[in-house]
Design an enzyme around this catalytic site. Structure first.
Site, short mmCIF file in Angstrom:
data_model
loop_
_atom_site.label_atom_id
_atom_site.label_comp_id
_atom_site.label_asym_id
_atom_site.label_seq_id
_atom_site.Cartn_x
_atom_site.Cartn_y
_atom_site.Cartn_z
N LYS A 35 0.83 -1.34 -0.13
CA LYS A 35 -0.19 -0.04 0.04
C LYS A 35 0.80 1.37 0.12
O LYS A 35 1.97 1.29 0.25
CB LYS A 35 -0.99 -0.01 1.24
CG LYS A 35 -0.20 0.05 2.51
CD LYS A 35 -1.20 -0.33 3.59
CE LYS A 35 -0.48 -0.60 5.15
NZ LYS A 35 -0.81 -0.07 6.14
N ARG A 130 -9.10 -0.43 15.96
CA ARG A 130 -9.07 0.60 14.83
C ARG A 130 -10.10 0.10 13.88
O ARG A 130 -11.03 0.69 13.52
CB ARG A 130 -7.79 0.58 14.04
CG ARG A 130 -7.42 1.52 13.24
CD ARG A 130 -5.90 1.88 12.61
NE ARG A 130 -5.48 0.57 11.89
CZ ARG A 130 -4.33 0.28 11.45
NH1 ARG A 130 -3.68 1.29 11.25
NH2 ARG A 130 -4.00 -0.99 10.88
N TYR A 254 17.22 30.12 5.71
CA TYR A 254 16.11 30.78 6.15
C TYR A 254 16.10 30.92 7.43
O TYR A 254 16.51 29.83 8.38
CB TYR A 254 14.91 30.03 5.87
CG TYR A 254 14.14 29.94 4.23
CD1 TYR A 254 14.24 31.35 3.82
CD2 TYR A 254 14.28 28.76 3.57
CE1 TYR A 254 13.62 31.25 2.31
CE2 TYR A 254 13.59 28.98 2.30
CZ TYR A 254 13.55 30.11 1.62
OH TYR A 254 13.04 30.15 0.35
N MET A 302 12.81 24.08 0.57
CA MET A 302 11.94 23.11 -0.36
C MET A 302 12.60 22.44 -1.20
O MET A 302 12.53 21.25 -1.46
CB MET A 302 10.88 24.00 -1.15
CG MET A 302 9.78 23.20 -2.11
SD MET A 302 8.79 24.22 -2.87
CE MET A 302 8.03 25.18 -1.53
C1 LIG Z 1 -3.55 -4.66 7.98
C2 LIG Z 1 -2.05 -4.50 8.21
N1 LIG Z 1 -1.08 -5.63 7.93
C3 LIG Z 1 0.18 -5.54 7.51
C4 LIG Z 1 0.87 -4.39 7.57
C5 LIG Z 1 2.24 -4.25 7.64
O1 LIG Z 1 2.87 -3.85 8.78
P1 LIG Z 1 4.52 -3.57 8.90
O2 LIG Z 1 4.75 -2.62 7.81
O3 LIG Z 1 4.57 -3.02 10.23
O4 LIG Z 1 4.91 -4.66 8.58
C6 LIG Z 1 -0.05 -3.11 7.72
C7 LIG Z 1 0.70 -1.83 7.84
O5 LIG Z 1 0.36 -0.96 8.36
C8 LIG Z 1 -1.39 -3.22 7.98
O6 LIG Z 1 -2.06 -2.27 8.01
#
Ligand SMILES: Cc1ncc(COP(=O)(O)O)c(C=O)c1O
Length: 358
Positions: A35, A130, A254, A302
């Site tokens: 992700k 969560r 700056y 920047m």
């Molecule tokens: C549901 C879920 N599984 C796995 C992971 C992977 O976690 P990590 O990057 O700490 O291994 C995440 C990351 O936030 C997650 O939200």
């Protein structure tokens, strides 16, 4: 000459880290978490490099479709499921597996006609609070899912809140709660993120979900990634674009926050918060110039940072600069800005070219 700020991506390091997952959790399948564009590394590059992963995990249909558009055919899990019922046709069309974490999603599934089979994950809340159903709802939720004709497979997952601290008793409690509810169901189970993989072998179960450890970030508080045999998949580099001799007392940058304590050399490197190098990085933050540690001189701008080159008076334009990665752990750098390597990686902006090197 092109602007020299770039993220060098090391496929061999990514694969090495993936092998570390396999070695630590030999009995589990691996859902590589890609992700947020593969934690800033480029989800497509990560997924192509980790062709041996059993599945990928993302946070939205859009992220999943970016993988499908690139020809990635492996199973893809939507870790937060879907947000609206109108995503369901795309989900079934592309064979994505949503996590179902709330009553609203369950109802959307029950009231939408699905014309193709669907695999889902039930997400249980075992203590992070969560996302997820309360564990005692598990039996009812799985019965309702089983009653939906199109659903061909149900798996179950939960997520750790504190696994990065191996002494935290909450993780054991989450694991026990998960097994109490999902232990004898015959469903495939998943619990371990990177910290769970490294520190909680009992949590490996059927599927592990590594994220940060694949990228070479430290999954456990207080343990450098290198000590866990993890290698940086990304090195953020730039180079010096100006070198100056200034007088004792001259202000730099700056706000004139830094005043030269001596007559000294100051270097300017082409990287700044517009690239994702945090503006809040304090002057104590380390940077490598010609492979040697120096520190910042004044505020991050920047597009540029100033560097205290008292130890390198011979430095010149074009000399290499490393912000994090090979030779300078991202977690150490992140710590100076009060954050973690996850955030450094994810905040790297689109203008930084990602360059696969191996
Ligand atoms: C549901 C879920 N599984 C796995 C992971 C992977 O976690 P990590 O990057 O700490 O291994 C995440 C990351 O936030 C997650 O939200």
């Amino acid at each position: 000459m092109a602007r020299p700020a770039r993220a060098l991506l090391n496929a061999a390091a990514l694969l090495h880290n993936f092998q570390q997952v396999r070695q630590r959790a030999p009995g589990a399948r691996v859902m590589a978490i890609v992700k947020a564009d593969g934690y800033g590394h480029g989800a497509v590059w990560v997924a192509r490099t980790l062709a041996a992963a059993d599945a990928f995990g993302v946070a939205s249909v859009e992220e999943a479709l970016a993988l499908r558009d690139a020809g990635i055919a492996k199973p893809v899990t939507l870790l937060e499921g879907f947000f609206e019922a109108n995503e369901l046709p795309l989900i079934v069309k592309h064979g994505l597996s949503p996590a179902i974490h709330c009553e609203e999603q369950l109802r959307m599934l029950e009231t939408t006609r699905l014309d193709r089979p669907l695999s889902v994950w039930i997400k249980l809340d075992t203590g992070m609070h969560r996302l997820g159903f309360a564990p005692q709802q598990f039996a009812a939720v799985s019965a309702r899912l089983r009653a939906i004709k199109a659903i061909k497979e149900i798996r179950v997952m939960s997520h750790f809140a504190n696994a990065d601290n191996p002494r935290d008793a909450a993780t054991r409690a989450q694991l026990e709660e998960f097994n109490r509810q999902a232990g004898d169901t015959g469903l495939e189970r998943s619990l371990a993120n990177s910290a769970g993989i490294v520190a909680w072998p009992d949590a490996h179960l059927d599927w592990v979900r590594p994220g940060i450890m694949l990228y070479g970030g430290a999954p456990l508080v207080g343990q450098p990634a290198q000590a866990l045999e993890l290698r940086p998949a990304m090195t953020l580099v730039s180079s010096l674009i100006a070198v100056h001799r200034f007088k004792c007392g001259d202000p730099i940058g700056y706000g004139s926050e830094f005043h030269c304590p001596l007559d000294m050399t100051v270097g300017i490197a082409a990287v700044g918060y517009g690239d994702g190098y945090p503006r809040r990085m304090p002057a104590s933050a380390p940077v490598l110039v010609n492979g040697e540690r120096v520190t910042l001189a004044g505020r991050v701008a920047m597009d540029m940072i100033a560097l205290d080159l008292r130890t390198q008076p011979q430095a010149k334009i074009g000399d290499p600069v490393v912000l994090w990665g090979e030779g300078l752990p991202a977690d150490e750098v992140a710590g100076h800005a009060g954050t973690i390597s996850y955030e450094l990686f994810c905040q790297l902006t689109a203008r930084v070219p990602r360059l696969p090197t191996a």
